[in-house]
Design a protein around this motif. Structure first.
Motif, PDB file in Angstrom:
ATOM      1  N   ALA A   1       0.824  -1.214   0.000  1.00 20.57           N
ATOM      2  CA  ALA A   1       0.000   0.000   0.000  1.00 20.57           C
ATOM      3  C   ALA A   1       0.855   1.258   0.000  1.00 20.57           C
ATOM      4  O   ALA A   1       0.461   2.299  -0.559  1.00 20.57           O
ATOM      5  N   ALA A   2       2.035   1.195   0.605  1.00 20.51           N
ATOM      6  CA  ALA A   2       2.907   2.369   0.696  1.00 20.51           C
ATOM      7  C   ALA A   2       3.376   2.845  -0.674  1.00 20.51           C
ATOM      8  O   ALA A   2       3.764   4.016  -0.824  1.00 20.51           O
ATOM      9  N   VAL A   3       3.357   1.958  -1.675  1.00 20.82           N
ATOM     10  CA  VAL A   3       3.736   2.362  -3.039  1.00 20.82           C
ATOM     11  C   VAL A   3       2.527   2.331  -3.968  1.00 20.82           C
ATOM     12  O   VAL A   3       2.670   2.230  -5.191  1.00 20.82           O
ATOM     13  N   GLY A   4       1.332   2.402  -3.370  1.00 23.28           N
ATOM     14  CA  GLY A   4       0.120   2.465  -4.178  1.00 23.28           C
ATOM     15  C   GLY A   4      -0.255   1.157  -4.828  1.00 23.28           C
ATOM     16  O   GLY A   4      -0.951   1.137  -5.852  1.00 23.28           O
ATOM     17  N   ARG A   5       0.152   0.059  -4.229  1.00 25.99           N
ATOM     18  CA  ARG A   5      -0.151  -1.254  -4.783  1.00 25.99           C
ATOM     19  C   ARG A   5      -0.940  -2.087  -3.771  1.00 25.99           C
ATOM     20  O   ARG A   5      -1.028  -1.752  -2.580  1.00 25.99           O
ATOM     21  N   LEU A   6      -1.472  -3.191  -4.233  1.00 25.34           N
ATOM     22  CA  LEU A   6      -2.305  -4.067  -3.411  1.00 25.34           C
ATOM     23  C   LEU A   6      -1.710  -5.467  -3.368  1.00 25.34           C
ATOM     24  O   LEU A   6      -1.386  -6.038  -4.417  1.00 25.34           O
ATOM     25  N   PHE A   7      -1.547  -6.004  -2.162  1.00 22.96           N
ATOM     26  CA  PHE A   7      -1.318  -7.444  -2.020  1.00 22.96           C
ATOM     27  C   PHE A   7      -2.613  -8.017  -1.474  1.00 22.96           C
ATOM     28  O   PHE A   7      -2.980  -7.756  -0.324  1.00 22.96           O
ATOM     29  N   PRO A   8      -3.359  -8.793  -2.267  1.00 22.92           N
ATOM     30  CA  PRO A   8      -4.762  -9.057  -1.957  1.00 22.92           C
ATOM     31  C   PRO A   8      -5.045 -10.215  -1.011  1.00 22.92           C
ATOM     32  O   PRO A   8      -6.202 -10.402  -0.633  1.00 22.92           O
ATOM     33  N   LEU A   9      -4.034 -10.985  -0.621  1.00 23.72           N
ATOM     34  CA  LEU A   9      -4.307 -12.059   0.324  1.00 23.72           C
ATOM     35  C   LEU A   9      -4.824 -11.449   1.628  1.00 23.72           C
ATOM     36  O   LEU A   9      -4.184 -10.564   2.208  1.00 23.72           O
ATOM     37  N   SER A  10      -5.989 -11.909   2.080  1.00 22.58           N
ATOM     38  CA  SER A  10      -6.605 -11.330   3.272  1.00 22.58           C
ATOM     39  C   SER A  10      -7.215 -12.429   4.116  1.00 22.58           C
ATOM     40  O   SER A  10      -8.055 -13.203   3.640  1.00 22.58           O
ATOM     41  N   LEU A  11      -6.768 -12.514   5.368  1.00 25.99           N
ATOM     42  CA  LEU A  11      -7.214 -13.543   6.304  1.00 25.99           C
ATOM     43  C   LEU A  11      -7.549 -12.901   7.637  1.00 25.99           C
ATOM     44  O   LEU A  11      -7.032 -11.836   7.985  1.00 25.99           O
ATOM     45  N   ALA A  12      -8.367 -13.570   8.407  1.00 26.47           N
ATOM     46  CA  ALA A  12      -8.699 -13.056   9.732  1.00 26.47           C
ATOM     47  C   ALA A  12      -7.450 -12.940  10.604  1.00 26.47           C
ATOM     48  O   ALA A  12      -7.361 -12.056  11.461  1.00 26.47           O
ATOM     49  N   ALA A  13      -6.460 -13.809  10.372  1.00 23.52           N
ATOM     50  CA  ALA A  13      -5.245 -13.829  11.193  1.00 23.52           C
ATOM     51  C   ALA A  13      -4.125 -12.990  10.601  1.00 23.52           C
ATOM     52  O   ALA A  13      -2.957 -13.165  10.966  1.00 23.52           O
ATOM     53  N   GLU A  14      -4.434 -12.035   9.708  1.00 19.50           N
ATOM     54  CA  GLU A  14      -3.374 -11.354   8.977  1.00 19.50           C
ATOM     55  C   GLU A  14      -2.451 -10.535   9.875  1.00 19.50           C
ATOM     56  O   GLU A  14      -1.331 -10.204   9.482  1.00 19.50           O
TER      57      GLU A  14
END
Length: 473
Positions: free
Chosen positions: A125-138
């Motif tokens: 996010a700091a470089v305007g990009r998305l890493f889309p893996l998203s988990l409750a335990a992230e």
């Protein structure tokens, strides 16, 4: 093996502070997330970098010490828990926590295995990009563990599992060699895809120490809605409509039964049942739009209006702010917490083809009720990719622990048989570990099992890398 000589060598390599022996220091590493398994270890070893990890594996091989790789210890199948012999070591990779490189133009990021998933998301996010893996335990799980279990999460529908988000790996082999395969290439047809062998192998073929991960442009807007429906078949119809109207903008599609939402509202007084009247099912859907919030809102509203006109959706709530969107997601993410608060459940992380989800539920629910009359079904999950958390709760007024002891074996066998009959899998995103190792083997063909054993023996002939996991003895 001479334990004293081995531990002395470990201290020389890692430093005394990173060879943990006392129960006060090791206990957090020896119990799995669900507290199903408690092991004992000769030591917990904490290398600082990939070179130390490789040297440590060579040391374990020379002393014939079995190794259990561990990341954030948030797994749900006991895959990172040692056995009770006290002869295995836990190799914790939490100190390997650097973001080595972010290449915004190549849409890649190199993260070490011990990086928290949330920190990888933040670096993107700091470089305007998305890493889309998203988990409750992230906030506590690590990238190495995510890849070792091929984690799923809520965005698989659009972006795929952890496997699909990885372009390259750095791995310590079971012999202690360091393979540097971190090239950030989308095309590389130069032989066997070694990366894919290590992803999902749960540390049985080697130690992942770093990964090159795919990034994506940050969406301009996300829009979330909660739709009320009368059956899983209606939910499937809504999914088909959403895919036709929204295409790749559809990034989330979560199914939740009425009982799930009711349970959340009962356990957490501040989380009210969201609709004015009860509905059998609800779907949480999310669109991610690269154009604008107005465009996303218009598309979502048109989608829901069409679904209402076609008799698919009975009621809907469209989030009008980020806070409302987070509140809707909070309902979904609170279901496991509500289950935990009410006691032990018989849990299943299964997947069937998306088209088979309604048929699976229609066939399996009555089977469970015949075995355990009055059982309450806590069914929710990622309908967009066919993955359901199909959990069974004790009848009201029945002690959960007694219910589990009486029915877990027979209920789980029946559920898994039904999953197999619908051409599904008994583990969709949690891995096999030691929890589902034998159950999975029951449904795999002899050819598949033989190929897996051939790989294991070729990579790890001494059987020292995470023994007792994934493959049955």
């Amino acid at each position: 093996m001479n334990d004293s000589l081995f531990l002395t060598a470990c201290r020389d390599l890692l430093g005394r502070d990173h060879v943990l022996l006392e129960n006060a220091d090791t206990s957090g590493y020896l119990v799995d997330q669900r507290k199903r398994y408690t092991g004992h270890a000769l030591a917990v070893l904490r290398p600082a970098n990939a070179a130390q990890a490789a040297a440590l594996v060579r040391l374990c091989v020379s002393h014939r010490v079995p190794m259990v790789p561990q990341g954030g210890n948030t797994g749900l199948a006991g895959g990172a828990t040692p056995d009770t012999s006290g002869q295995q070591v836990v190799i914790s990779l939490r100190r390997l926590d650097r973001i080595r490189q972010v290449d915004a133009d190549n849409l890649t990021l190199i993260a070490e295995a011990g990086c928290l998933l949330a920190n990888v998301q933040a670096a993107a996010a700091a470089v305007g990009r998305l890493f889309p893996l998203s988990l409750a335990a992230e906030g506590s799980c690590t990238i190495g563990g995510n890849l070792a279990t091929n984690a799923g999460g809520t965005a698989v529908l659009r972006y795929g599992n952890a496997r699909d988000l990885c372009l390259g790996l750095e791995v310590v082999t079971p012999q202690g060699a360091l393979w540097e395969g971190l090239r950030g290439l989308r095309k590389d047809n130069t032989g066997y895809d070694l990366r894919d062998l290590f992803i999902g192998a749960e540390g049985t073929l080697g130690l992942i120490t770093a990964a090159t991960l795919k990034l994506f442009p940050q969406p301009a807007a996300r829009m979330t809605a909660l739709a009320a429906l009368e059956s899983p078949a209606h939910a499937l119809a809504l999914l088909n409509l959403a895919q036709r109207m929204a295409g790749p903008l559809l990034t989330g599609f979560e199914l939740m039964s009425h009982f799930c939402l009711q349970l959340v509202a009962t356990v957490f007084a501040q989380l009210r049942y969201p609709f004015a009247q009860p509905h059998a099912q609800a779907v949480l859907l999310e669109l991610s739009d690269n154009e604008s919030e107005a465009h996303a809102r218009d598309l979502l509203e048109r989608l829901l209006n069409t679904a209402v006109e076609q008799g698919i959706v009975r009621d809907a709530i469209v989030a009008s702010s980020l806070a409302q969107s987070n509140a809707l997601w909070h309902l979904r993410e609170s279901i496991p917490l509500a289950q935990s608060a009410t006691g032990l459940n018989i849990k299943h992380d299964i997947a069937v083809p998306v088209s088979q989800v309604p048929a699976f539920l229609d066939a399996t629910d009555p089977i469970v009720q015949r075995i355990a009359p009055g059982a309450r079904m806590v069914t929710f999950g990622h309908l967009g990719d066919g993955n359901l958390h199909y959990n069974v709760m004790a009848p009201e007024g029945v002690d959960p622990a007694e219910f589990l002891q009486q029915y877990q074996t027979t209920v789980t066998a029946a559920v898994h048989d039904s999953v197999h009959a619908h051409r599904g899998t008994v583990s969709a995103e949690h891995g096999l570990g030691q929890l589902k190792r034998d159950a999975s083997a029951k449904y795999k063909s002899p050819v598949e099992l033989a190929l897996m054993r051939t790989l294991k023996s070729a990579f790890d002939p001494l059987g020292l890398m995470n023994p007792g996991k994934v493959l049955p003895d």
